[in-house]
Design a protein around this motif. Sequence first.
Motif, PDB file in Angstrom:
ATOM      1  N   SER A 138      31.892  49.099  32.461  1.00  0.00           N
ATOM      2  CA  SER A 138      31.496  50.639  33.143  1.00  0.00           C
ATOM      3  C   SER A 138      31.152  50.694  34.152  1.00  0.00           C
ATOM      4  CB  SER A 138      30.699  51.100  31.922  1.00  0.00           C
ATOM      5  OG  SER A 138      29.758  51.285  32.669  1.00  0.00           O
ATOM      6  N   GLY A 139      32.388  51.865  35.047  1.00  0.00           N
ATOM      7  CA  GLY A 139      31.478  52.153  36.289  1.00  0.00           C
ATOM      8  C   GLY A 139      32.830  51.674  37.001  1.00  0.00           C
ATOM      9  N   ILE A 140      32.012  51.585  38.582  1.00  0.00           N
ATOM     10  CA  ILE A 140      32.876  50.248  39.288  1.00  0.00           C
ATOM     11  C   ILE A 140      33.606  49.479  39.179  1.00  0.00           C
ATOM     12  CG2 ILE A 140      30.707  49.555  40.687  1.00  0.00           C
ATOM     13  CD1 ILE A 140      34.023  50.989  42.535  1.00  0.00           C
ATOM     14  N   VAL A 141      32.248  48.393  37.762  1.00  0.00           N
ATOM     15  CA  VAL A 141      32.725  47.302  37.720  1.00  0.00           C
ATOM     16  C   VAL A 141      34.374  47.147  37.602  1.00  0.00           C
ATOM     17  CG1 VAL A 141      32.638  45.522  36.144  1.00  0.00           C
ATOM     18  CG2 VAL A 141      30.636  46.543  37.707  1.00  0.00           C
ATOM     19  N   GLN A 142      33.942  48.486  35.820  1.00  0.00           N
ATOM     20  CA  GLN A 142      34.852  48.256  35.512  1.00  0.00           C
ATOM     21  C   GLN A 142      36.348  48.977  36.255  1.00  0.00           C
ATOM     22  OE1 GLN A 142      35.721  51.556  31.986  1.00  0.00           O
ATOM     23  NE2 GLN A 142      36.667  50.940  31.323  1.00  0.00           N
ATOM     24  N   SER A 143      36.452  49.317  36.705  1.00  0.00           N
ATOM     25  CA  SER A 143      37.615  50.196  38.323  1.00  0.00           C
ATOM     26  C   SER A 143      37.999  48.872  38.634  1.00  0.00           C
ATOM     27  CB  SER A 143      37.124  51.405  39.482  1.00  0.00           C
ATOM     28  OG  SER A 143      36.835  52.913  38.336  1.00  0.00           O
ATOM     29  N   VAL A 144      37.154  48.065  39.309  1.00  0.00           N
ATOM     30  CA  VAL A 144      37.262  46.561  39.786  1.00  0.00           C
ATOM     31  C   VAL A 144      37.701  45.270  39.284  1.00  0.00           C
ATOM     32  CG1 VAL A 144      35.975  45.025  41.763  1.00  0.00           C
ATOM     33  CG2 VAL A 144      35.639  46.980  41.892  1.00  0.00           C
ATOM     34  N   SER A 145      37.556  45.269  38.000  1.00  0.00           N
ATOM     35  CA  SER A 145      37.901  44.976  37.641  1.00  0.00           C
ATOM     36  C   SER A 145      39.177  44.597  37.134  1.00  0.00           C
ATOM     37  CB  SER A 145      37.414  44.427  36.183  1.00  0.00           C
ATOM     38  OG  SER A 145      36.392  45.160  35.186  1.00  0.00           O
ATOM     39  N   ARG A 146      39.634  46.056  36.879  1.00  0.00           N
ATOM     40  CA  ARG A 146      40.570  46.642  36.032  1.00  0.00           C
ATOM     41  C   ARG A 146      41.808  46.800  37.021  1.00  0.00           C
ATOM     42  NH1 ARG A 146      40.712  52.504  35.351  1.00  0.00           N
ATOM     43  NH2 ARG A 146      40.072  51.231  32.821  1.00  0.00           N
ATOM     44  N   GLY A 147      42.203  46.534  38.690  1.00  0.00           N
ATOM     45  CA  GLY A 147      42.912  46.337  39.712  1.00  0.00           C
ATOM     46  C   GLY A 147      42.706  45.046  39.991  1.00  0.00           C
ATOM     47  N   ILE A 148      42.013  44.046  39.474  1.00  0.00           N
ATOM     48  CA  ILE A 148      41.990  42.548  39.661  1.00  0.00           C
ATOM     49  C   ILE A 148      42.525  42.230  38.366  1.00  0.00           C
ATOM     50  CG2 ILE A 148      40.697  40.141  39.315  1.00  0.00           C
ATOM     51  CD1 ILE A 148      38.931  41.505  40.793  1.00  0.00           C
ATOM     52  N   PHE A 149      42.698  42.935  37.573  1.00  0.00           N
ATOM     53  CA  PHE A 149      43.573  41.933  36.158  1.00  0.00           C
ATOM     54  C   PHE A 149      44.893  42.885  35.599  1.00  0.00           C
ATOM     55  CE2 PHE A 149      45.748  44.243  32.683  1.00  0.00           C
ATOM     56  CZ  PHE A 149      45.851  43.078  31.720  1.00  0.00           C
ATOM     57  N   LEU A 150      45.255  44.066  36.326  1.00  0.00           N
ATOM     58  CA  LEU A 150      46.753  43.997  36.758  1.00  0.00           C
ATOM     59  C   LEU A 150      47.921  42.974  38.006  1.00  0.00           C
ATOM     60  CD1 LEU A 150      46.399  47.881  37.442  1.00  0.00           C
ATOM     61  CD2 LEU A 150      46.910  46.224  35.280  1.00  0.00           C
ATOM     62  N   PHE A 151      46.784  42.695  38.539  1.00  0.00           N
ATOM     63  CA  PHE A 151      47.210  41.704  40.032  1.00  0.00           C
ATOM     64  C   PHE A 151      47.205  41.045  39.301  1.00  0.00           C
ATOM     65  CE2 PHE A 151      45.609  38.134  42.798  1.00  0.00           C
ATOM     66  CZ  PHE A 151      46.837  38.205  43.931  1.00  0.00           C
ATOM     67  N   PHE A 152      46.235  40.330  38.368  1.00  0.00           N
ATOM     68  CA  PHE A 152      46.870  39.150  37.763  1.00  0.00           C
ATOM     69  C   PHE A 152      47.941  38.874  36.746  1.00  0.00           C
ATOM     70  CE2 PHE A 152      42.498  37.455  39.457  1.00  0.00           C
ATOM     71  CZ  PHE A 152      43.318  35.790  40.134  1.00  0.00           C
TER      72      PHE A 152
END
Length: 174
Positions: A138-152
């Motif tokens: 949740s929070g910032i970790v969720q936002s950053v990991s979502r962006g990295i997921f989309l990148f991959f």
Amino acid sequence: MAQTKYLMSNGLAFSEQKDMETLRKKALKGWNLKGFRFMGYKLEYGEPEDVIYSIDYRLLAPDEEAEYFEMFSSAGWTHVCSEYDRHIFKAEPGTAPIYSDIESKIDKIDRLANPIKMVVLFLVGMMLAFWLLFTFASGIVQSVSRGIFLFFLVLTIPALMTLFATYYHRWKKL
């Protein structure tokens, strides 16, 4: 100073034969292959040549190169250029093909597919790891990991398409 130009590849996993035929047509007009470039080939203007091209995929140790190139030379093929595990050869039209039987053609495609498989496995693994992270965080970790997921995800889709194309060509040879 020699004139040079860049020729975009259609993607060796998708249309290797089309690339080799395009290089042949360019050579007939005097644009001879000199090397690989990012996603394509470097051509240099010179004497027109009536040649056919063929590519082989083989990772060579430095002590294997001389014997490898000599084997092709004795069959009438001249080494033109290499990059990592890709080697392009040229010969006069009518020279026996490098790959003449189904087993050797399939072996060639498998050598092309192996590094692609490794990249796909890495990308899928990273994509899944970041999908799990953004799903359960949740929070910032969720936002950053979502962006990295989309990148991959964006990297994985063309890698999968390339892998499927190699398997399609392998299936087509059977």
